[in-house]
Design an enzyme around this catalytic site. Structure first.
Site, PDB file in Angstrom:
ATOM      1  CE  LYS A  85      38.061  36.418  33.867  1.00  0.00           C
ATOM      2  NZ  LYS A  85      38.341  35.233  33.015  1.00  0.00           N
ATOM      3  CB  SER A 160      35.666  32.595  34.211  1.00  0.00           C
ATOM      4  OG  SER A 160      36.812  32.968  33.474  1.00  0.00           O
ATOM      5  CB  SER A 184      37.065  32.281  30.406  1.00  0.00           C
ATOM      6  OG  SER A 184      36.619  31.303  31.299  1.00  0.00           O
TER       7      SER A 184
END
Ligand code: GLN
Length: 494
Positions: A85, A160, A184
């Site tokens: 990420k 997210s 997330s």
């Protein structure tokens, strides 16, 4: 090595690691295969940065170690490719945190989680899209474009960690890292039909994770199976006392060790508040069917109550912005990141830099955060939220007197259409209701695929454990995946 590589991307991390160890495939050909897939499916919007030279150099090093037999027993992931990420800082790739503020930013060091995975011999494929500073539930707050859900390109992959979830589901990577502040990892895993786990707060070092809300942020793996998550999480966790003062002084753990334990007699707490009015009937049906499956495996369902579930939304959306407003004050155009080109004096430079660099949702949260921390409002909002946060944590401890793990939905609905909630932040905040309580309490939680709902979109079930019960959670998830096939379902065209 000449053989058909066409299904390399269908292998799990565990299978790939074995094939690499047995020299049935090389790390270089594996990396090349996945990089080619990332290029073919670039329209998903999952990747923000790749660098073939860096990736292949890592793969060659892995192959050399595999050939020489010099891999240590600890290098269970030697040659396995994955992507991070874009909230983890990396020396070899750009780190943006999904923000214009950090466009083209290159870190002088690697996040601890990135370094720990590298020590295990993983090969990094690149960086994955995410909401700006991890604020969001649909990946639509990224400054670098939307991510499509591989099951239906008109829908959100969740957020997210939307790029991570989409890339795993589309088999562009066998696994990815994610972070979870209020859901997330779990929510995008649920929306994309994959498996993800957020460990107990403090188990994985936050060093080098671009900070959103420091008392909540945690790193964790996203993959297709619980078995893979166990392998990855074992590599990611461990104390980091010199660099993250909140990292727990708990030794590294092999989370794979009890994967196959029986769940016979396991008490699964089912919170009434997670099955109320707001839960969509399709999600309810899939989660209830999964609970029935657990009963067949010998587990017992225990009705429990988490009475402050609803309060977790206002509490989280006070505490997280408060911490964010403080964390983001470092982006002032002086130290690093974006700086406005034209300004009259220092104050003007700060203002213009921040006005240009931050997106709307980030600005909204900075304003809310500054407000709830300001003199005169601190007691009414921030302090009150902290008190209720403690009560929410206590509610879980009451519940864990009656059960071993807690199960329920991850989100009230399946993945919504891109754009559906982008004009209505509160609608998106409300959809976090089932993941926020565990986050506020700092508990480990995971999401496993348990079926399909409206629009043939995946449905995830959430499993929440008590502190340090990651091995138990992964065991409970793995037993379900041994008995069912939901985790092997594959979106069309991938
Ligand atoms: N959706 C939540 C938020 O917008 C959680 C995000 C996260 O876990 N990083 O804050």
């Amino acid at each position: 090595m000449t053989h058909d590589n066409s299904a390399l991307h269908d292998l799990t991390v565990a299978q790939l690691a074995t094939q690499l160890r047995e020299r049935k495939v090389s790390a270089v050909e594996t990396a090349q295969h996945f990089l080619a897939r990332a290029r073919t499916h670039a329209s998903l919007g999952a990747f923000l940065d790749t660098n073939e030279d860096v990736t292949l150099a890592q793969a060659r090093a892995a192959d050399a170690a595999l050939a020489a037999g010099t891999a240590s027993a600890a290098q269970a992931l030697l040659g396995v490719p994955l992507a991070h990420k874009d909230i983890f800082v990396t020396q070899d790739f750009v780190t943006t945190a999904g923000s214009k503020m950090l466009a083209n930013y290159r870190s002088p060091f690697d996040a601890t989680v990135v370094a720990k995975l590298a020590q295990q011999g993983v090969v990094t494929l690149g960086k994955l899209n995410c909401d700006e500073f991890a604020m969001g539930s649909a990946n639509e707050n990224s400054a670098f474009g939307k991510v499509a859900n591989p099951w239906d390109a008109t829908r959100t992959p969740g957020g997210s960690s939307g790029g991570s979830a989409a890339a795993v589901a589309a088999r562009l990577v066998p696994a990815a890292t994610g972070t979870d502040t209020g859901g997330s990892i779990r929510q995008p895993a649920s929306f994309c039909g994959i498996t993800g786990i957020k460990p107990t707060y403090g188990r994985a070092s936050r060093y080098g994770m671009v900070a959103f809300a420091s008392s909540l942020d945690q790193a964790g793996p996203m993959a297709r199976t619980a078995e893979d998550c166990a392998l990855l999480l074992s590599a990611m966790c461990g104390p980091d006392p010199d660099r993250d003062s909140t990292s727990l002084d708990v030794p590294e753990e092999n989370f794979s060790r009890s994967l196959t334990d029986s769940v016979h007699g396991l008490r699964i707490g089912v919170p009434a508040e997670f099955f109320g009015e707001g839960l969509a009937p399709d999600v309810r049906a899939a989660v209830e069917a999964a609970l029935t499956q657990y009963e067949k495996l010998g587990a017992r369902l225990v009705p429990i109550s988490l009475p402050r579930t609803e309060l977790s939304i206002p509490v989280y959306y006070i505490i997280a912005p408060a911490e964010a407003s403080s964390n983001l004050s470092r982006f002032d155009g002086v130290k690093f990141g974006h700086r406005a080109e034209k300004y009259t004096d220092l104050i003007d430079m700060y203002k213009k830099t921040r006005a240009e660099g931050f997106g709307d949702e980030v600005k909204r949260r900075i304003m809310i955060g500054a407000y709830v921390l300001s003199h005169g409002y601190y007691d009414a909002y921030y302090l009150q939220a902290q008190k209720i946060r403690r009560m929410i944590a206590d509610d879980f401890q009451q519940a864990f007197k009656q059960c071993d793990v807690i199960a329920g939905p991850v989100a009230p609905t399946v993945a919504w259409k891109l754009g559906d909630k982008s004009e209505d932040p509160v609608a998106s905040y409300l959809a976090d209701i089932f993941t926020l309580p565990g986050s506020l309490a700092g508990l480990p939680g995971m999401s496993i695929p348990v079926g399909f709902g409206a629009g043939e979109m995946p449905v995830g079930m959430q499993l929440i454990g008590n502190y340090m019960q990651e091995a138990k959670l992964l065991n409970v998830a793995h037993r379900f995946q041994q008995a069912t096939e939901w985790h092997s379902a594959k979106p069309r065209g991938f």
